[in-house]
Write a protein that holds these residues in place. Structure first.
Motif, short mmCIF file in Angstrom:
data_model
loop_
_atom_site.label_atom_id
_atom_site.label_comp_id
_atom_site.label_asym_id
_atom_site.label_seq_id
_atom_site.Cartn_x
_atom_site.Cartn_y
_atom_site.Cartn_z
N THR A 203 -12.40 60.64 -25.95
CA THR A 203 -11.72 60.64 -24.66
C THR A 203 -10.87 59.38 -24.58
N PRO A 204 -9.54 59.52 -24.52
CA PRO A 204 -8.71 58.33 -24.34
C PRO A 204 -8.90 57.79 -22.92
N THR A 205 -9.11 56.49 -22.79
CA THR A 205 -9.25 55.88 -21.47
C THR A 205 -8.29 54.71 -21.33
N ARG A 206 -7.89 54.48 -20.09
CA ARG A 206 -6.91 53.43 -19.76
C ARG A 206 -7.65 52.15 -19.37
N GLN A 207 -7.37 51.06 -20.07
CA GLN A 207 -8.01 49.78 -19.83
C GLN A 207 -6.98 48.76 -19.34
N GLN A 208 -7.36 47.96 -18.37
CA GLN A 208 -6.41 47.05 -17.73
C GLN A 208 -6.83 45.59 -17.94
N LEU A 209 -5.92 44.81 -18.48
CA LEU A 209 -6.18 43.42 -18.86
C LEU A 209 -5.33 42.49 -18.01
N VAL A 210 -5.94 41.40 -17.58
CA VAL A 210 -5.26 40.42 -16.72
C VAL A 210 -5.43 39.03 -17.33
N TYR A 211 -4.35 38.27 -17.38
CA TYR A 211 -4.41 36.88 -17.83
C TYR A 211 -4.14 35.97 -16.64
N LEU A 212 -5.13 35.14 -16.28
CA LEU A 212 -5.02 34.22 -15.15
C LEU A 212 -4.91 32.78 -15.64
N LYS A 213 -3.99 32.04 -15.04
CA LYS A 213 -3.87 30.62 -15.35
C LYS A 213 -4.77 29.83 -14.42
N PRO A 214 -5.64 28.97 -14.95
CA PRO A 214 -6.54 28.19 -14.08
C PRO A 214 -5.75 27.40 -13.04
N SER A 215 -6.31 27.31 -11.84
CA SER A 215 -5.62 26.61 -10.76
C SER A 215 -5.55 25.11 -11.00
N ARG A 216 -6.43 24.58 -11.87
CA ARG A 216 -6.35 23.17 -12.25
C ARG A 216 -6.91 22.99 -13.66
N ASP A 217 -6.32 22.07 -14.39
CA ASP A 217 -6.80 21.63 -15.70
C ASP A 217 -7.03 22.78 -16.68
N VAL A 218 -5.92 23.35 -17.17
CA VAL A 218 -6.01 24.46 -18.12
C VAL A 218 -6.72 24.05 -19.41
N GLU A 219 -6.74 22.75 -19.72
CA GLU A 219 -7.38 22.30 -20.96
C GLU A 219 -8.88 22.58 -20.97
N ARG A 220 -9.49 22.65 -19.80
CA ARG A 220 -10.92 22.99 -19.75
C ARG A 220 -11.18 24.43 -20.14
N PHE A 221 -10.12 25.22 -20.24
CA PHE A 221 -10.26 26.63 -20.57
C PHE A 221 -9.67 26.96 -21.94
N ARG A 222 -9.43 25.92 -22.75
CA ARG A 222 -9.02 26.13 -24.13
C ARG A 222 -10.26 26.43 -24.99
N PRO A 223 -10.07 27.03 -26.18
CA PRO A 223 -11.23 27.39 -27.01
C PRO A 223 -12.12 26.22 -27.42
N ASN A 224 -11.59 25.00 -27.46
CA ASN A 224 -12.42 23.87 -27.87
C ASN A 224 -13.42 23.45 -26.80
#
Length: 373
Positions: A203-224
């Motif tokens: 069954t093909p299904t539709r999936q919805q992806l969202v990319y949000l930018k952190p409201s402060r300090d994007v570096e805290r959300f980097r992979p490291n």
């Protein structure tokens, strides 16, 4: 899966290999093309998928070493305890399985959790140390370039059907007939149109992806500093390959026709992602939307893959039904399909992944597999 299989076959035989893709490899219609995808060992109490993930990690590292491309960024996977019983059971059973297999699972609670992962709000979380971010589009490009360098010819062709006369004949929408000795079918959401009666459908299904930018300090959300994470009903990936944290509902089940599926994200889904963040990742909740994307899953009836020969034709092999949790296994699935089509004993027992419905296990819930990534 098609290009991973072509790559694997090219390393195992000198035969000529032709890869046919309707829109070209890495297009916006396929299920695999995106900035990033989840890698994890955590699979609830399903030990076989965990063992397959262990083997897949080795193959990803081999590909990275061969190409000198970083494709998998280690981050760990943080499974946050919330209010959903099924999600909590998946997290706990994943911890037990990983502990049993001595694969480095941990429990973090209270002040320790807050100290280690201050981005997140929860009383308790389970940690899969082998979680990470796969750079999906980059991986597709790498498989493609490596396959091409080993002699694989790639054509943008729409396959409409195939048949066995005095050998395999593959027909395209342009009216061409291509003859082959062996065939691997990896049709993704379009698989049903290429199946004979009696085989497991999707069954093909539709999936919805969202990319949000952190409201402060994007570096805290980097992979490291930020792991991949699971909440009650959503999953997320740190800002890798894009200045946004990927959030998506892991339980969407909206059947669609792949030819007509709407490719824009619903405002309601963006708000649901924000609501999940308000509970678990507050600094993301009001962040700007930097990108959205719709992709299609090819869901089987029980979320298990199909990796099997045609029951009536050994020279035809199927790989489909990857049900939203297959990308992490791409080099392994490519290898398994290559082994099947080249009549080599596969390195894993594959009876579970039969193309015949009568041979397959009963329905598996998303809580058991953690589907959706």
């Amino acid at each position: 899966m098609g290009v991973a299989t072509a790559y694997a076959i090219s390393r195992m035989t000198e035969n000529r290999i032709l890869l046919l893709d309707r829109y070209g490899v890495g297009n916006d219609h396929c299920s695999s093309n995106d900035v990033n995808r989840v890698f994890r060992y955590a699979y609830g109490n399903d030990q076989q998928y965990t063992e397959m993930a262990v083997e897949s990690l080795t193959l990803w590292k081999d590909l990275e070493k061969e190409t000198r491309h970083e494709l998998l960024i280690p981050t760990g996977l943080l499974m946050l305890e919330g209010s959903d019983e099924h999600a909590n059971k998946f997290n706990e059973s994943s911890f037990r399985t990983l502990t049993k297999l001595e694969l480095g699972a941990h429990i973090h609670e209270g002040p320790e959790l807050k100290k280690l992962f201050p981005q997140f709000h929860a009383e308790r979380a389970f940690f899969d140390a082998h979680g990470g971010v796969l750079l999906a589009s980059k991986s597709l490009e790498t498989f493609t370039s490596e396959a091409s360098s080993h002699g694989v010819k790639i054509l943008e062709k729409h396959v409409t059907k195939f048949r066995d006369k005095s050998g395999l004949e593959i027909e395209t929408a342009e009216g061409q007939t291509i003859r082959a000795k062996k065939l691997v079918v990896t049709g993704g959401p379009w698989t049903n149109s290429l199946l004979k009666d009696g085989l497991t459908t999707i069954t093909p299904t539709r999936q919805q992806l969202v990319y949000l930018k952190p409201s402060r300090d994007v570096e805290r959300f980097r992979p490291n500093s930020c792991p991949v994470f699971f909440t009650d009903h959503h999953y997320g990936l740190p800002a890798a390959g894009i200045d946004g944290v990927k959030i998506s509902n892991k339980e969407l089940s909206e059947p669609v026709d792949p030819e007509t599926a709407r490719r824009s994200v619903d405002p309601e889904q963006i708000e649901q992602c924000r609501e999940a963040c308000r509970k678990f990742v507050p600094d993301l909740a009001e962040g700007d939307v930097v990108q959205t994307k719709v992709c299609l899953y090819d869901m089987t009836e029980n979320s298990d893959f199909v990796i099997d020969r045609d029951p009536e034709h050994r020279d035809v092999v199927y790989g489909y039904g990857f049900s939203g949790h297959g990308f992490k296994f791409a080099p392994l699935i490519g290898k398994l399909l290559a082994e099947l089509v080249l009549d080599i004993d596969p390195i894993f027992e594959l009876s579970r992944f039969s193309a015949q419905g009568s041979q397959r296990k009963p329905q598996i819930t998303s809580g058991q597999l953690g589907k959706g990534e």
